[in-house]
Design a protein around this motif. Structure first.
Motif, PDB file in Angstrom:
ATOM      1  N   ARG A 222       0.762  -1.292   0.007  1.00 26.45           N
ATOM      2  CA  ARG A 222      -0.068   0.019   0.073  1.00 26.45           C
ATOM      3  C   ARG A 222       0.926   1.181   0.006  1.00 26.45           C
ATOM      4  N   GLU A 223       1.766   1.428   0.999  1.00 21.83           N
ATOM      5  CA  GLU A 223       2.462   2.813   1.075  1.00 21.83           C
ATOM      6  C   GLU A 223       3.542   2.714  -0.075  1.00 21.83           C
ATOM      7  N   ASN A 224       4.236   1.476  -0.398  1.00 23.04           N
ATOM      8  CA  ASN A 224       5.014   1.425  -1.413  1.00 23.04           C
ATOM      9  C   ASN A 224       4.515   2.031  -2.659  1.00 23.04           C
ATOM     10  N   ARG A 225       3.339   1.766  -2.949  1.00 28.52           N
ATOM     11  CA  ARG A 225       2.775   2.004  -4.501  1.00 28.52           C
ATOM     12  C   ARG A 225       2.634   3.474  -4.561  1.00 28.52           C
ATOM     13  N   ALA A 226       2.085   4.326  -3.332  1.00 30.92           N
ATOM     14  CA  ALA A 226       2.153   5.738  -3.168  1.00 30.92           C
ATOM     15  C   ALA A 226       3.486   6.455  -3.213  1.00 30.92           C
ATOM     16  N   ALA A 227       4.638   5.728  -2.299  1.00 32.11           N
ATOM     17  CA  ALA A 227       6.017   6.320  -2.493  1.00 32.11           C
ATOM     18  C   ALA A 227       6.444   6.263  -3.752  1.00 32.11           C
ATOM     19  N   ALA A 228       6.331   5.209  -4.561  1.00 28.82           N
ATOM     20  CA  ALA A 228       6.848   5.109  -5.659  1.00 28.82           C
ATOM     21  C   ALA A 228       6.373   6.129  -6.662  1.00 28.82           C
ATOM     22  N   ALA A 229       5.021   6.443  -6.456  1.00 28.92           N
ATOM     23  CA  ALA A 229       4.478   7.279  -7.382  1.00 28.92           C
ATOM     24  C   ALA A 229       5.068   8.823  -7.492  1.00 28.92           C
ATOM     25  N   ARG A 378      21.373   4.795  -7.740  1.00 30.09           N
ATOM     26  CA  ARG A 378      21.474   5.415  -6.569  1.00 30.09           C
ATOM     27  C   ARG A 378      20.205   4.828  -5.865  1.00 30.09           C
ATOM     28  N   VAL A 379      20.255   4.293  -4.546  1.00 32.10           N
ATOM     29  CA  VAL A 379      18.940   4.092  -3.859  1.00 32.10           C
ATOM     30  C   VAL A 379      18.332   5.268  -3.231  1.00 32.10           C
ATOM     31  N   LEU A 380      17.321   5.703  -3.495  1.00 30.55           N
ATOM     32  CA  LEU A 380      16.620   6.471  -2.810  1.00 30.55           C
ATOM     33  C   LEU A 380      15.603   6.123  -1.640  1.00 30.55           C
ATOM     34  N   GLU A 381      14.991   4.954  -1.824  1.00 27.87           N
ATOM     35  CA  GLU A 381      14.477   4.638  -0.751  1.00 27.87           C
ATOM     36  C   GLU A 381      14.577   3.317  -0.463  1.00 27.87           C
ATOM     37  N   SER A 382      14.877   2.478   0.654  1.00 24.84           N
ATOM     38  CA  SER A 382      14.725   0.846   0.899  1.00 24.84           C
ATOM     39  C   SER A 382      13.568   0.776   1.753  1.00 24.84           C
ATOM     40  N   ARG A 383      12.549   0.112   1.276  1.00 26.42           N
ATOM     41  CA  ARG A 383      11.289   0.148   2.123  1.00 26.42           C
ATOM     42  C   ARG A 383      10.878  -1.406   2.512  1.00 26.42           C
ATOM     43  N   LEU A 401       9.525  -8.251   3.308  1.00 26.67           N
ATOM     44  CA  LEU A 401       9.120  -7.641   1.918  1.00 26.67           C
ATOM     45  C   LEU A 401      10.158  -6.668   1.789  1.00 26.67           C
ATOM     46  N   LYS A 402      10.856  -6.558   0.635  1.00 23.03           N
ATOM     47  CA  LYS A 402      11.858  -5.756   0.266  1.00 23.03           C
ATOM     48  C   LYS A 402      11.399  -4.735  -0.948  1.00 23.03           C
ATOM     49  N   CYS A 403      11.530  -3.545  -0.901  1.00 22.97           N
ATOM     50  CA  CYS A 403      10.994  -2.629  -2.034  1.00 22.97           C
ATOM     51  C   CYS A 403      12.112  -1.351  -2.002  1.00 22.97           C
ATOM     52  N   VAL A 404      12.784  -1.629  -3.155  1.00 20.44           N
ATOM     53  CA  VAL A 404      14.037  -0.539  -3.175  1.00 20.44           C
ATOM     54  C   VAL A 404      13.642   0.421  -4.560  1.00 20.44           C
ATOM     55  N   ILE A 405      13.822   1.669  -4.224  1.00 17.88           N
ATOM     56  CA  ILE A 405      13.176   2.592  -5.154  1.00 17.88           C
ATOM     57  C   ILE A 405      14.743   3.113  -5.655  1.00 17.88           C
ATOM     58  N   CYS A 406      15.053   3.099  -6.993  1.00 18.12           N
ATOM     59  CA  CYS A 406      16.575   3.637  -7.235  1.00 18.12           C
ATOM     60  C   CYS A 406      16.433   4.694  -8.242  1.00 18.12           C
ATOM     61  N   GLU A 407      17.482   5.426  -8.546  1.00 20.05           N
ATOM     62  CA  GLU A 407      17.556   6.314  -9.687  1.00 20.05           C
ATOM     63  C   GLU A 407      18.533   5.693 -10.442  1.00 20.05           C
TER      64      GLU A 407
END
Length: 409
Positions: A222-229, A378-383, A401-407
């Protein structure tokens, strides 16, 4: 079914081998057969779910749990007071604690809300998962020892939540590992409607709680979908292993992307995604591709198609320690292909729900991807999972659960 509390039976005694007690001083609830030296019981065979007291090799009582003679996970621990009976009031207190936390987390308990109400070990209820979809409860049993207590647990849930209906969902592999026979079915009240409508991050979803994946929806993202957007800046999103389209529809709802392509091997998942896109007015901004994730990415790469953002949310790749190396190779191959179809400066959102893959393992895999592709990452968030899936620090398996947001430059 009976309530399984066996009021007239004394608990059996399970004695540990020498030097096997340390995890249980830290209150880890799983006792495997390899740690057990002996079982002192007054009946043979031992009934499923019989109460048991765990003892050190010197006979000192440590904890109280429920015994499963048909599983390698022989004993699940529920109380660290060896004298505490595991009766209906005990389970009621544990449910009260779980419900109290969710009332803290969620103010909306209306007919379109959805969240995890009980998260197994993290809520001190090893083997019990309860998801709330509006007025309905979806129950999963991953522990055979709870089967004799199912009627009692349902009554405790009904008293506290007054649902319209309760439905049982089974998890792959539980029948074999727990030595029980379970099938999806209505447990009480009305069956959930198909579809059942919920709302999350401003998006309305039709959910199939009877046959959809998990209990019908991936509530843990749930929160990962919003964070990614929040990191997308327009353009074209590729959503791989999309299921109901949660990442894509959230990004479209927030205006974070202009177009989304969803990929899933399941025809029914893509049909669900299409229906949800139409429901929210995004039918003209989303297209589907029914293919295996690796095959789809290979085709995009061969065609020279690139994207402004890529989401990877594959299913669990291993359930056993012997499969860890193979799973990491799978994650590497998938992420390498994703990076190769990602435009410079694009956003990669990459996930793993394999609990045996640690966060460090996952980041090391991404480091190898960066090295092999020559792309700077570059990792922006590791959730992790949403807070209704809390982590117990003494039980590493709850941090799955791992959810990594990268540039990716």
């Amino acid at each position: 079914m009976t309530d399984g509390t066996l009021p007239d039976a004394d608990p059996i005694r399970v004695r540990l081998k020498r030097r096997k007690a340390q995890p249980f001083y830290f209150r880890h609830p799983w006792v495997f057969d390899g740690a057990i030296d002996s079982v002192d019981a007054d009946v043979t065979p031992i009934p499923l779910g019989r109460e048991a007291i765990l003892e050190t090799d010197r006979g000192e009582p440590l904890a109280r749990g429920l015994f499963n003679p048909g599983s390698s996970l022989k004993l699940r621990l529920y109380s660290w007071d060896p004298e505490e009976r595991l009766d209906a009031p005990f389970w009621g207190r544990r449910l009260d604690e779980a419900i109290r936390l969710r009332r803290r987390l969620f103010s909306d308990w209306g007919s379109e809300s959805a969240f995890r109400l009980v998260f197994s070990e993290a809520d001190g209820l090893s083997g019990l998962i309860v998801d709330r979809y509006g007025d309905y409860l979806l129950v999963q049993l991953t522990a055979g020892v709870l089967l004799p207590r199912l009627d009692m647990l349902l009554e405790e849930l009904r008293q506290r939540l007054n649902p319209k209906g309760i439905w049982l969902r089974t998890e792959k592999g539980v029948t074999d590992t727990e030595g029980i026979d379970l099938s999806d079915r209505k447990l009480w009240g009305d069956a959930p409607p198909r579809p059942l409508f919920i709302k999350e991050n401003g998006v309305t979803y039709g959910v199939d709680t009877e046959e959809g994946q998990k209990t019908g929806f991936f509530l843990d993202q749930r929160e990962n979908r919003a964070a990614a957007a929040g990191y997308f800046r327009g353009g074209h999103l590729l959503d791989v292993c999309s299921y109901a389209g949660g990442f894509s529809l959230t990004a479209l709802q927030k205006g974070s992307v202009d177009q989304a392509t969803v990929v899933d091997v399941s025809k029914s998942a893509l049909a669900l995604c299409r229906a949800n896109a139409e429901l929210n007015g995004f039918a003209d901004r989303i297209d589907e591709k029914q293919l295996d994730a690796w095959k789809a990415l290979e085709e995009f790469q061969a065609a020279g198609t690139s994207f402004d953002a890529v989401v990877l949310d594959p299913p669990k790749m291993t359930r056993h320690r012997r499969g860890i190396d193979r799973a990491l190779k799978g994650y590497f191959a998938l992420n390498q292909l994703a990076v190769e179809v990602l435009k410079p400066g694009g956003i990669l959102v990459t996930c793993s729900c394999s609990g045996l893959i640690t966060g460090d393992d996952f980041l090391q895999m991404l480091a190898t991807v960066a090295m092999r592709t020559g792309r700077r990452m570059r990792v922006l968030e590791s959730r992790g999972a949403s807070p209704d899936h809390p982590v117990a620090p003494n039980i590493p398996e709850t941090e799955y659960l791992k959810c990594v947001i990268c540039e990716v430059a």
